[in-house]
Design an enzyme around this catalytic site. Structure first.
Site, PDB file in Angstrom:
ATOM      1  N   ASP A  67       0.764  -1.428   0.102  1.00  0.00           N
ATOM      2  CA  ASP A  67       0.177  -0.032   0.056  1.00  0.00           C
ATOM      3  C   ASP A  67       0.750   1.304   0.020  1.00  0.00           C
ATOM      4  O   ASP A  67       2.244   1.138   0.045  1.00  0.00           O
ATOM      5  CB  ASP A  67      -1.002  -0.156   1.182  1.00  0.00           C
ATOM      6  CG  ASP A  67      -0.124  -0.567   2.509  1.00  0.00           C
ATOM      7  OD1 ASP A  67       1.031   0.004   2.557  1.00  0.00           O
ATOM      8  OD2 ASP A  67      -0.901  -0.945   3.528  1.00  0.00           O
ATOM      9  N   ASP A  69       1.579   4.963   1.683  1.00  0.00           N
ATOM     10  CA  ASP A  69       1.346   5.804   3.040  1.00  0.00           C
ATOM     11  C   ASP A  69       1.940   7.076   2.407  1.00  0.00           C
ATOM     12  O   ASP A  69       3.289   7.436   1.969  1.00  0.00           O
ATOM     13  CB  ASP A  69       2.072   5.267   4.068  1.00  0.00           C
ATOM     14  CG  ASP A  69       1.405   4.041   4.663  1.00  0.00           C
ATOM     15  OD1 ASP A  69       0.200   3.749   4.416  1.00  0.00           O
ATOM     16  OD2 ASP A  69       2.108   3.069   5.172  1.00  0.00           O
ATOM     17  N   ASP A 146      10.480   3.476  12.919  1.00  0.00           N
ATOM     18  CA  ASP A 146      11.213   2.306  13.422  1.00  0.00           C
ATOM     19  C   ASP A 146      12.762   2.223  13.003  1.00  0.00           C
ATOM     20  O   ASP A 146      13.715   2.312  13.520  1.00  0.00           O
ATOM     21  CB  ASP A 146      10.493   0.919  13.434  1.00  0.00           C
ATOM     22  CG  ASP A 146       9.723   0.797  12.466  1.00  0.00           C
ATOM     23  OD1 ASP A 146       9.997   1.279  11.280  1.00  0.00           O
ATOM     24  OD2 ASP A 146       9.184  -0.134  12.371  1.00  0.00           O
TER      25      ASP A 146
HETATM   26  P1  ATP Z   1       4.335  -2.995   4.956  1.00  0.00           P
HETATM   27  O1  ATP Z   1       5.200  -3.134   3.752  1.00  0.00           O
HETATM   28  O2  ATP Z   1       4.162  -4.272   5.894  1.00  0.00           O
HETATM   29  O3  ATP Z   1       3.237  -2.283   4.988  1.00  0.00           O
HETATM   30  P2  ATP Z   1       5.376  -0.724   6.272  1.00  0.00           P
HETATM   31  O4  ATP Z   1       6.780  -0.448   6.768  1.00  0.00           O
HETATM   32  O5  ATP Z   1       4.893   0.083   5.306  1.00  0.00           O
HETATM   33  O6  ATP Z   1       5.630  -2.218   5.903  1.00  0.00           O
HETATM   34  P3  ATP Z   1       3.410  -0.367   8.178  1.00  0.00           P
HETATM   35  O7  ATP Z   1       2.956  -0.773   9.492  1.00  0.00           O
HETATM   36  O8  ATP Z   1       2.448   0.010   6.923  1.00  0.00           O
HETATM   37  O9  ATP Z   1       4.663  -0.938   7.653  1.00  0.00           O
HETATM   38  O10 ATP Z   1       3.908   1.206   8.640  1.00  0.00           O
HETATM   39  C1  ATP Z   1       4.276   2.377   7.779  1.00  0.00           C
HETATM   40  C2  ATP Z   1       5.476   3.090   8.602  1.00  0.00           C
HETATM   41  O11 ATP Z   1       5.078   3.540   9.810  1.00  0.00           O
HETATM   42  C3  ATP Z   1       6.845   2.200   8.817  1.00  0.00           C
HETATM   43  O12 ATP Z   1       7.176   2.212   7.491  1.00  0.00           O
HETATM   44  C4  ATP Z   1       7.321   3.000   9.634  1.00  0.00           C
HETATM   45  O13 ATP Z   1       8.010   3.998   9.264  1.00  0.00           O
HETATM   46  C5  ATP Z   1       6.288   3.517  10.651  1.00  0.00           C
HETATM   47  N1  ATP Z   1       5.746   2.647  11.770  1.00  0.00           N
HETATM   48  C6  ATP Z   1       4.990   1.501  11.493  1.00  0.00           C
HETATM   49  N2  ATP Z   1       4.759   0.969  12.991  1.00  0.00           N
HETATM   50  C7  ATP Z   1       5.854   1.470  13.640  1.00  0.00           C
HETATM   51  C8  ATP Z   1       6.449   1.205  14.836  1.00  0.00           C
HETATM   52  N3  ATP Z   1       5.681   0.123  15.633  1.00  0.00           N
HETATM   53  N4  ATP Z   1       7.119   1.986  15.496  1.00  0.00           N
HETATM   54  C9  ATP Z   1       7.978   2.870  14.778  1.00  0.00           C
HETATM   55  N5  ATP Z   1       7.496   3.232  13.551  1.00  0.00           N
HETATM   56  C10 ATP Z   1       6.471   2.597  12.676  1.00  0.00           C
HETATM   57 MG    MG Z   2       2.547   0.075   4.719  1.00  0.00          MG
END
Ligand code: ATP
Ligand code: MG
Length: 449
Positions: A67, A69, A146
């Protein structure tokens, strides 16, 4: 005391390294049209707008993001005014969801820095972040993220990538490095350990040694995370197409026991490698299905995760004199009641799991009208797949599984013949009961006679 990553370590927040369009490989053709619309519209309205997080990380790897963001300096109310198709969600931290048919673009406002003096950010006594609802600037937002590779911003203004934390270098080196001090960051949010495993496996990245070291020490912090959140994380971990590798890595860091304590217990008392086999095969099958573009269901995976535990308990009860059917039912109830303390399973999942389990002894009845009735059971397919799994891993008679394979595909005439009492079958009908595994009870080998 509140500790932000910024205070602990890392380069100066004002020293962003900007990678111009010619220095990276992200092209607009890889970005969802709707995400681009959102970015352009925000920019047109005078706001800053970036893609951030997993989508930037995945685009740099040439992968299709799950997705997109978006992050902006517009606050949620301002975002709502820009987009008609927008809904604000979340209480703790307001987010905007911009809807385009089935696609939703999540738009967040920059988070604040979380300086010590900031009373809107609250930590509990273990240092876990409980409330974090301050809006801020991009320079502040970056420190709330993170991993360095998750903290890269794709700027729609000039198509550059903005990097405050050497995320591009870590990306090139395929390293997962936490922003700031790993122990502090894990204490703030222990779920980051599960995320570390998920990303390491999904991206084939290595954990930075400091992150790894902290993880070995911090596993038990996860016990404080609400079961509903752990359920969501468990789904992401095991439904991603790399379930088997994820399982191994979670066990390596002592994290699996937090998600599935009863399963972990069974694994440690394995019997000639038997108990682990069903689970491993289930995870492997699930990965293969995803690779083939087929669907996998959460209830099947959870049913496989917990089956050994159900069996172990049921056997104990049977040994104490409980009737087999009741023993399995009680064992299922107990195992589910315990599991929901770790990962809060929704009711439709636990109901489906129970059905898959309770179908297993029913496969033993091959005479008369029972088989044709079983075929019409809404969970027949899953129950049969589970029987196959058991048969492949020594937990059920392979001949029984073959019989059901043949029966399903037979025409009516053949089915009638297959379910007529033969002398052999009558033998089993007249008292030679089959046990749960489908083996005839009382035969010297335990096998079909
Ligand atoms: P995915 O491909 O699984 O969606 P993602 O990195 O986009 O991976 P998300 O859970 O969609 O993961 O989160 C989007 C962003 O928000 C992450 O890339 C990170 O920058 C931030 N983030 C999400 N969860 C946390 C957390 N628990 N602590 C700190 N930052 C976070
Ligand atoms: Mg994501």
């Amino acid at each position: 005391m509140i500790t932000s990553a910024r205070n602990e370590a890392g380069p100066d927040a004002t020293q962003a390294r900007i990678y111009s369009r010619s220095e990276h490989n992200i092209s607009r053709s890889q970005i969802s049209e709707n995400a681009l619309k959102v970015l352009y519209k925000l920019q047109k309205e005078g706001f800053k707008a970036y893609l951030v997080g997993g989508c930037v990380r995945d685009l740099l790897l040439g992968r299709e993001p799950k997705d997109f963001d978006v992050v902006t300096n517009a606050d949620p109310e301002q975002i709502k005014k820009v987009f008609r198709n927008c809904r604000l969600i979340g209480r703790r931290f307001r987010l905007a969801h911009v809807h385009f048919g089935r696609e939703v673009i999540e738009v967040a406002t920059f988070r604040g820095a979380g300086e010590e003096k900031n009373d809107k950010q609250v930590l509990n006594k273990e240092g876990r972040l409980l409330r974090d609802n301050v809006y801020g600037t991009i320079e502040e937002d970056v420190w709330r993220r993170d991993f360095t590779v998750n903290a890269l911003y794709y700027d729609i203004k000039d198509f550059s990538v903005v990097d405050y934390v050497s995320g591009m270098a870590d990306h090139k080196a395929a390293t997962l490095r936490l922003i700031g001090d790993p122990e502090t960051r894990f204490r703030e949010d222990p779920v980051r350990m599960l995320r570390a495993v998920r990303f390491a496996v999904k991206l084939s990245f290595n954990l930075h040694p400091d992150c790894e070291k902290a993880m070995h020490k911090a596993a038990e912090l996860l016990f404080s995370i609400p079961p509903a959140r752990l359920y969501d994380e468990a789904l992401k971990l095991f439904m991603s197409g790399c379930a088997l590798q994820t399982f191994e890595m979670l066990r390596h860091y002592g994290l699996f026991q937090v998600l599935f304590p009863a399963t972990e217990k069974c694994l440690s008392v394995e019997d000639n490698g038997f108990p682990r086999l069903l689970l491993i095969k289930a995870l492997d099958n699930s990965d293969t299905r995803i690779a083939e573009g087929k669907t996998v269901t959460a209830y099947f995976l959870f049913a496989a995760m917990l089956w050994e535990s159900v069996q172990m308990r049921a056997k104990e009860k049977i040994a104490l004199g409980t009737v087999e059917f009741i023993a399995y039912q009680d064992a299922a109830n107990e195992v589910i009641s315990m599991q929901i303390k770790s990962t809060a399973l929704p009711r439709h999942i636990t109901m489906a799991m129970r059905e898959v389990w309770s179908l297993q002894p029913k496969f033993n009845a091959r005479i008369g009208s029972k088989p044709s009735r079983l075929l019409t059971h809404p969970r027949f397919r899953a129950g049969y797949d589970f029987l196959l799994l058991r048969a492949e891993t020594g937990g059920a008679d392979p001949e029984l599984a073959q019989w059901w394979g043949k029966y399903q595909n037979a025409n009516e005439n053949e089915q009638r013949k297959m379910t007529q009492p033969s002398r052999k079958a009558q033998g089993s009908k007249s008292g030679r009961k089959r046990n749960y595994r489908g083996y005839v009870k009382g035969s010297p080998t335990g096998k079909e006679v």
